[in-house]
Design a protein around this motif. Sequence first.
Motif, mmCIF file in Angstrom:
data_model
loop_
_atom_site.group_PDB
_atom_site.id
_atom_site.type_symbol
_atom_site.label_atom_id
_atom_site.label_comp_id
_atom_site.label_asym_id
_atom_site.label_seq_id
_atom_site.Cartn_x
_atom_site.Cartn_y
_atom_site.Cartn_z
ATOM 1 N N ASN A 60 0.815 -1.212 0.000
ATOM 2 C CA ASN A 60 0.000 0.000 0.000
ATOM 3 C C ASN A 60 0.850 1.264 0.000
ATOM 4 O O ASN A 60 0.430 2.297 -0.528
ATOM 5 C CB ASN A 60 -0.940 0.002 1.213
ATOM 6 C CG ASN A 60 -2.089 -0.961 1.046
ATOM 7 O OD1 ASN A 60 -2.316 -1.503 -0.034
ATOM 8 N ND2 ASN A 60 -2.831 -1.198 2.107
ATOM 9 N N GLY A 63 3.103 2.196 -4.340
ATOM 10 C CA GLY A 63 2.181 2.027 -5.448
ATOM 11 C C GLY A 63 2.910 2.317 -6.754
ATOM 12 O O GLY A 63 4.018 1.850 -6.984
ATOM 13 N N THR A 193 2.981 -8.123 -4.403
ATOM 14 C CA THR A 193 4.110 -7.469 -3.735
ATOM 15 C C THR A 193 5.422 -8.136 -4.130
ATOM 16 O O THR A 193 6.416 -7.460 -4.411
ATOM 17 C CB THR A 193 3.929 -7.512 -2.205
ATOM 18 O OG1 THR A 193 2.721 -6.835 -1.856
ATOM 19 C CG2 THR A 193 5.096 -6.827 -1.505
ATOM 20 N N SER A 323 2.337 -3.409 -9.646
ATOM 21 C CA SER A 323 2.422 -2.628 -8.421
ATOM 22 C C SER A 323 1.104 -1.938 -8.106
ATOM 23 O O SER A 323 0.599 -1.990 -6.982
ATOM 24 C CB SER A 323 3.537 -1.587 -8.558
ATOM 25 O OG SER A 323 3.573 -0.729 -7.441
ATOM 26 N N CYS A 327 -1.527 -2.556 -5.120
ATOM 27 C CA CYS A 327 -1.829 -1.419 -4.252
ATOM 28 C C CYS A 327 -3.337 -1.182 -4.173
ATOM 29 O O CYS A 327 -3.891 -0.965 -3.096
ATOM 30 C CB CYS A 327 -1.120 -0.179 -4.773
ATOM 31 S SG CYS A 327 -1.095 1.211 -3.628
ATOM 32 N N TRP A 331 -5.731 -1.239 -0.873
ATOM 33 C CA TRP A 331 -6.470 -0.035 -0.526
ATOM 34 C C TRP A 331 -7.985 -0.256 -0.601
ATOM 35 O O TRP A 331 -8.745 0.382 0.128
ATOM 36 C CB TRP A 331 -6.070 1.118 -1.454
ATOM 37 C CG TRP A 331 -4.839 1.838 -0.992
ATOM 38 C CD1 TRP A 331 -3.592 1.777 -1.527
ATOM 39 C CD2 TRP A 331 -4.745 2.738 0.125
ATOM 40 N NE1 TRP A 331 -2.730 2.574 -0.818
ATOM 41 C CE2 TRP A 331 -3.412 3.171 0.197
ATOM 42 C CE3 TRP A 331 -5.664 3.198 1.072
ATOM 43 C CZ2 TRP A 331 -2.958 4.058 1.180
ATOM 44 C CZ3 TRP A 331 -5.214 4.077 2.046
ATOM 45 C CH2 TRP A 331 -3.883 4.506 2.096
#
Length: 485
Positions: A60, A63, A193, A323, A327, A331
Motif C-alpha cells: 500500500n 504504489g 508485492t 504494483s 496497491c 487499498w
Amino acid sequence: MHVTGTAAQQAPAPQDPSAAPAPGPRGQDSPGTPGQDSPAAGRHARRFGLPVATALVMGNIIGGGIFLLPASVAPYGTVSLVAFGVLTAGAIALALVFGRLAQRDPRTGGPYVYAREAFGDFAGFLAAWAYWITTWVSNAALAVAAVGYLDVLIPVGGHRWSACLAALVIQWLPALANFAGTRYVGAVQLVSTVLKFVPLLLVAVGGLFFLDPHNLGPFNASGQSPVGAVSASAALLLFSYLGVESAAVSAGEVENPRRNVGRATVIGTAGAALVYLLGTLSVFGTVAHDRLVTSAAPFSDAVNAMFGGSWGGWAVAAAALVSMTGCLNGWTLLSAQTPYAAARDGLFPAVFARRRRGVPTVGVGVTVVLASLLTVYNYTSGSARVFQVLVLVTTFTATVPYLLASAAQLMHLVSGRRELVNPARLARDLAVAAVAAAFSLWLVAGAGYAAVYQGVLFLFAGVVVHALLAGRRRRAAHPTARPTG
C-alpha cells in the motif's frame, strides 16, 4: 447516503472484531447482523499472518509513485535524498505509534478506533470520514495513473473513452478479489508485492553497480537554501508514504494483532523506505541529471543505461501495472474497514457494517462506485488540474487520522494511568509520538493551500453527516421525547 434502520438497532455494542464471527443460518450471512459471517466464510476468510500483513503495508505504501519519483525530485538535486531520510524518520515514528496503539486496542479500524477511544464519538467519526475520503480518492488516482503504463503495453490512451474504460477495469478487478473474501485478498497482495519487487530491486540494487558519480548532478540544483530545497522536494514525496497505517486498519484480520500489527507496520515501512531510497539513488547514478529532469520513465531509462536496448520501458510498465493492481487490492480492503468499524459503533450508516466472507462488502461496493464516478468525471472534464488537486486532498485528509492517532498516544502517555503506560519507556514513547505528530503537521503543510481548502470542505460535509446520524441515535434512544423551543 441512505441510512436504513436506526444505528441503535442495527449497530451492536462495541466488541473485539478479532473474535471469531458467529455463524448464520443455513450457511448464509445474517443480513440483519452486521459483522457476522457464515460457516462458508471460513473457506474464504483467513487471518493475515506477519508476512501477509507486512506485504499489505509495503504494497500500500509502494504504489505506482516510485516509478516517477526520481524524475519528480531530480530538479532539486541529490538534496532530495535528505528529504527521503527526514520523511522516513517521520513515517517510522508514525509506524511505531500505530504499533503501540494496536497493542492497547487491536480492533479493526486503526486510527478511527484510537481516536474514538481517546476523544469520543466526534473525533472518531472525523478520523473515519477523513480516512474514507483518502482511500477512495486515492483509488481513483491510482487507476488513472495505471492507464499510462498500460498504454505502453496495449494502446488505450489514444481515445478518452477507451482510457476511461481501462481505468474502470483496473479498479473493479481488485474489488472483485475483495468480494471473493480475505483469503483471496491476502493471496493477491502477497503475490503482487513479490512480483513488483523483482524489477524494483533489480534497479535499486543492480543499479548501484552501474552508478556513475558524474550522473548525480549538483547537490542542490534548485537555487533555494538547503532547508528550502528539502522542504520543497519533501512536498512531492509526502504522498508516497501514505499507507503506513494499513496493518492497524485491518488489525481485526491479522493473526495475534497485539504482536504482529506493530511488527508488520515497522518492517513494511522500513522496507518501503529502503526501496525508495536505493531506487532513487540508483536512478540518479545511472541516468544523467539533465536527462533525468525531463524523463517520463526514469526507471526505464535506468534499465536501458544499465543493460542497453529499449526493453526497459516494457519491463517497467509491466512492473508498474502489477504494483498498482496490488496497491489497489490492499487499498480497496482498507477503504471498507474503517467505515465498517465506525458503522458497528453507530457512527456510519449501519449498512456499512455488513460483512461477507470476512470482507465488508457494502463498503467495498460503495467505495469502488465512488472512485469509478470520480474517474469518469476526470476523463469527461478533460482537466488534469482538478484531479491533481483531489490527489493532494488525500494527503491532507490522511493527516486527520494520523494526527488524531498521534494525539491519542500522547494523551495516554501523559494521563498517568499505569495500565496504559510502560514507565520504563515513557520518555522514548513520548519522543516518538511527538515526532509522529510533527510529521502529520508537515503533511498538512506539504499538501498546499488549495488542497487544504478542498479538504476542509470535505471534512465539513462530514460534520453534516455526523449530525444527521447523531440525531437518529438520539431519537432511537429517546423515542417518546419531543422537540422543545
